[in-house]
Design an enzyme around this catalytic site. Structure first.
Site, PDB file in Angstrom:
ATOM      1  N   SER A  26       0.809  -1.221   0.000  1.00 39.01           N
ATOM      2  CA  SER A  26       0.000   0.000   0.000  1.00 39.01           C
ATOM      3  C   SER A  26       0.842   1.271   0.000  1.00 39.01           C
ATOM      4  O   SER A  26       0.304   2.375  -0.086  1.00 39.01           O
ATOM      5  CB  SER A  26      -0.932   0.019   1.218  1.00 39.01           C
ATOM      6  OG  SER A  26      -0.186   0.033   2.422  1.00 39.01           O
ATOM      7  N   GLY A  27       2.159   1.142   0.091  1.00 49.77           N
ATOM      8  CA  GLY A  27       3.025   2.318   0.132  1.00 49.77           C
ATOM      9  C   GLY A  27       3.181   2.995  -1.217  1.00 49.77           C
ATOM     10  O   GLY A  27       2.894   2.431  -2.274  1.00 49.77           O
ATOM     11  N   LEU A  78       4.664  -6.232  10.327  1.00 53.47           N
ATOM     12  CA  LEU A  78       6.091  -6.382  10.614  1.00 53.47           C
ATOM     13  C   LEU A  78       6.362  -6.684  12.085  1.00 53.47           C
ATOM     14  O   LEU A  78       7.403  -7.264  12.423  1.00 53.47           O
ATOM     15  CB  LEU A  78       6.847  -5.108  10.221  1.00 53.47           C
ATOM     16  CG  LEU A  78       6.970  -4.790   8.735  1.00 53.47           C
ATOM     17  CD1 LEU A  78       7.702  -3.476   8.545  1.00 53.47           C
ATOM     18  CD2 LEU A  78       7.676  -5.906   7.986  1.00 53.47           C
ATOM     19  N   THR A  97       9.522  -3.559   0.810  1.00 56.55           N
ATOM     20  CA  THR A  97       9.426  -2.101   0.881  1.00 56.55           C
ATOM     21  C   THR A  97       8.880  -1.614   2.218  1.00 56.55           C
ATOM     22  O   THR A  97       9.010  -0.434   2.535  1.00 56.55           O
ATOM     23  CB  THR A  97       8.513  -1.543  -0.243  1.00 56.55           C
ATOM     24  OG1 THR A  97       7.146  -1.820   0.056  1.00 56.55           O
ATOM     25  CG2 THR A  97       8.888  -2.126  -1.593  1.00 56.55           C
ATOM     26  N   TYR A 145      24.660   8.490   4.177  1.00 53.20           N
ATOM     27  CA  TYR A 145      25.532   9.660   4.375  1.00 53.20           C
ATOM     28  C   TYR A 145      25.356  10.431   5.688  1.00 53.20           C
ATOM     29  O   TYR A 145      26.054  11.429   5.913  1.00 53.20           O
ATOM     30  CB  TYR A 145      25.386  10.631   3.201  1.00 53.20           C
ATOM     31  CG  TYR A 145      24.059  11.332   3.052  1.00 53.20           C
ATOM     32  CD1 TYR A 145      23.536  12.144   4.047  1.00 53.20           C
ATOM     33  CD2 TYR A 145      23.342  11.223   1.864  1.00 53.20           C
ATOM     34  CE1 TYR A 145      22.346  12.809   3.888  1.00 53.20           C
ATOM     35  CE2 TYR A 145      22.144  11.886   1.695  1.00 53.20           C
ATOM     36  CZ  TYR A 145      21.651  12.683   2.713  1.00 53.20           C
ATOM     37  OH  TYR A 145      20.467  13.348   2.541  1.00 53.20           O
ATOM     38  N   TYR A 172      14.358   8.080  11.815  1.00 54.79           N
ATOM     39  CA  TYR A 172      14.123   7.405  10.539  1.00 54.79           C
ATOM     40  C   TYR A 172      15.427   6.887   9.952  1.00 54.79           C
ATOM     41  O   TYR A 172      15.517   5.731   9.504  1.00 54.79           O
ATOM     42  CB  TYR A 172      13.433   8.350   9.555  1.00 54.79           C
ATOM     43  CG  TYR A 172      13.213   7.744   8.194  1.00 54.79           C
ATOM     44  CD1 TYR A 172      12.349   6.667   8.022  1.00 54.79           C
ATOM     45  CD2 TYR A 172      13.872   8.242   7.069  1.00 54.79           C
ATOM     46  CE1 TYR A 172      12.146   6.095   6.775  1.00 54.79           C
ATOM     47  CE2 TYR A 172      13.676   7.685   5.822  1.00 54.79           C
ATOM     48  CZ  TYR A 172      12.814   6.608   5.676  1.00 54.79           C
ATOM     49  OH  TYR A 172      12.623   6.041   4.437  1.00 54.79           O
ATOM     50  N   LYS A 176      16.468   2.929   9.182  1.00 48.98           N
ATOM     51  CA  LYS A 176      16.822   2.432   7.853  1.00 48.98           C
ATOM     52  C   LYS A 176      18.227   1.833   7.851  1.00 48.98           C
ATOM     53  O   LYS A 176      18.475   0.799   7.206  1.00 48.98           O
ATOM     54  CB  LYS A 176      16.729   3.552   6.814  1.00 48.98           C
ATOM     55  CG  LYS A 176      15.334   4.133   6.620  1.00 48.98           C
ATOM     56  CD  LYS A 176      14.301   3.096   6.227  1.00 48.98           C
ATOM     57  CE  LYS A 176      14.417   2.650   4.797  1.00 48.98           C
ATOM     58  NZ  LYS A 176      13.281   1.777   4.380  1.00 48.98           N
ATOM     59  N   PRO A 199      17.203   5.044  -2.371  1.00 45.06           N
ATOM     60  CA  PRO A 199      16.767   6.245  -3.077  1.00 45.06           C
ATOM     61  C   PRO A 199      16.933   7.503  -2.242  1.00 45.06           C
ATOM     62  O   PRO A 199      16.866   7.466  -1.005  1.00 45.06           O
ATOM     63  CB  PRO A 199      15.282   5.966  -3.353  1.00 45.06           C
ATOM     64  CG  PRO A 199      14.863   5.065  -2.239  1.00 45.06           C
ATOM     65  CD  PRO A 199      16.070   4.239  -1.896  1.00 45.06           C
ATOM     66  N   ALA A 200      17.142   8.618  -2.929  1.00 49.07           N
ATOM     67  CA  ALA A 200      17.110   9.923  -2.290  1.00 49.07           C
ATOM     68  C   ALA A 200      15.640  10.301  -2.064  1.00 49.07           C
ATOM     69  O   ALA A 200      14.778   9.422  -1.997  1.00 49.07           O
ATOM     70  CB  ALA A 200      17.839  10.936  -3.167  1.00 49.07           C
TER      71      ALA A 200
END
Length: 354
Positions: A26-27, A78, A97, A145, A172, A176, A199-200
């Site tokens: 659903s994301g 999850l 995802t 980064y 966050y 990740k 991804p950025a």
């Protein structure tokens, strides 16, 4: 991007017989991935946390022409063991995802780790038991980064990792980073091929009115909620390119064992606002008009946790190495401006911004 070979994993490979477990279907990113997979003839088993959410996803994908007769939906969370073994059974591939992405950062920097890391380990355990061949994980550039305040080299690539011990790294980014590190270790132990997408800032067209956290940043600008912004810049990538990268990372044999940074270029918050106003002149009085001096942000950081997280980003654009995505996955990136405009248009079309 160039079309993939249906025999990417051998001449006997037949896409029509392959089932892909797509977690968090659903994301924002996942719905685009589902569209690509169904269009390529895969069977997709998407995980959702509730039957109601699954019905919404099915309706959305059907409106966009997807062959939803090849889409199965399963309930799995999850934070719980239930459902994952059945979800993975019979699947050849796994695209993971699902991960928490709140608009506001929790005070506890490790608050999101249990859902992100432990959930990833549950999914991998189920994949191992089911005999899944390859997993593609959606990570983030913030796992690459952040937390390197004293670093002088602004170029970041596949080998770089965020430093979660730094107090400048938010919840966050911590989640990740920890989840991705756990995935690499667990996949090696399980003998499971792994590719990771980093991804950025993901923008691009919404498929329905369920605007995710990234799109809501643009929505706030369009509503005039951000008249002033800090001097921060970040990479931008179109969600359609992100979806293509996931499918390529699943299909291309040489993608296994790599992290793929996705970014079409770096833009500041002011530049994003200027492009919105250029694309839609009625927004000129709503988009950001002034940049906050750095000293104001630094002063605010003395009392504001959210402002404190901005300090390492002030005036420090990053040079993101996307060569591997361009060469191995054959991604030709849409421009940041195209992604920004597509986000704004879809926010209007779905009534999120009026």
């Amino acid at each position: 991007m160039a079309p993939f070979s249906c025999a990417a994993f051998g001449e006997e490979s037949k896409i029509a017989d392959d089932t892909v477990l797509l977690t968090g279907v659903s994301g924002f990113i996942a719905k685009h991935v589902a569209l690509r997979l169904l269009d390529r003839g895969y069977r997709v088993r998407g995980s959702v946390r509730s039957a109601g959410k699954g019905a919404e996803v099915r309706a959305t994908l059907a409106r966009h022409g997807a062959a939803v007769e090849r889409l199965d939906l399963v309930e799995a969370d999850l934070l719980a063991e239930a459902g994952w073994a059945d979800a993975a059974a019979g699947c050849r591939f796994l695209i993971h995802t699902a991960s928490p992405f709140p608009m506001a950062q929790p005070r506890d920097r490790f608050a999101l780790v249990p859902a992100a890391r432990e959930g990833t380990l549950r999914v991998i355990a189920a994949a191992r038991k089911a005999g899944v061949e390859r997993m593609v994980m959606t990570s983030s550039i913030v796992a690459v980064y952040q937390g390197h305040e004293d670093r002088t080299d602004v170029r970041y690539g596949e080998a770089d990792w965020s430093n979660v011990d730094s107090p400048s790294v938010g919840a966050y980014a911590v989640s990740k980073t920890e989840a991705e590190r756990a995935a690499w270790e667990a996949s090696r132990d399980a003998g499971l091929e792994l590719s990771v997408i980093n991804p950025a800032f993901v923008l691009g067209p919404l498929l329905d009115a369920d605007a995710g956290t990234s799109a809501m940043v643009i929505a706030m600008m369009m509503r005039g909620r951000t008249p002033v912004v800090p001097d921060v810049s970040f990479g931008i990538v179109d969600v359609r390119d992100v979806a293509d990268a996931h499918v390529a990372a699943m299909e291309v044999p040489s993608a296994a064992g790599h992290r793929f940074i996705l970014s079409a270029g770096t833009r500041s918050l002011m530049e994003i606002g200027r492009h919105l106003a250029s694309a839609e002149p009625t927004l000129r009085r709503r988009v950001p008009r002034f940049v906050l001096p750095d000293y104001v942000v630094r002063t605010a950081a003395l009392v504001s946790r959210q402002a404190r997280l901005l300090l390492p980003e002030l005036g420090r654009p990053k040079d993101l190495d996307t060569d591997l995505a361009r060469t191995t996955l054959d991604i030709v990136f849409r421009s940041p401006e195209e992604a920004i405009a597509a986000t704004a248009t879809s926010l209007r079309n779905y009534g999120v911004v009026r």
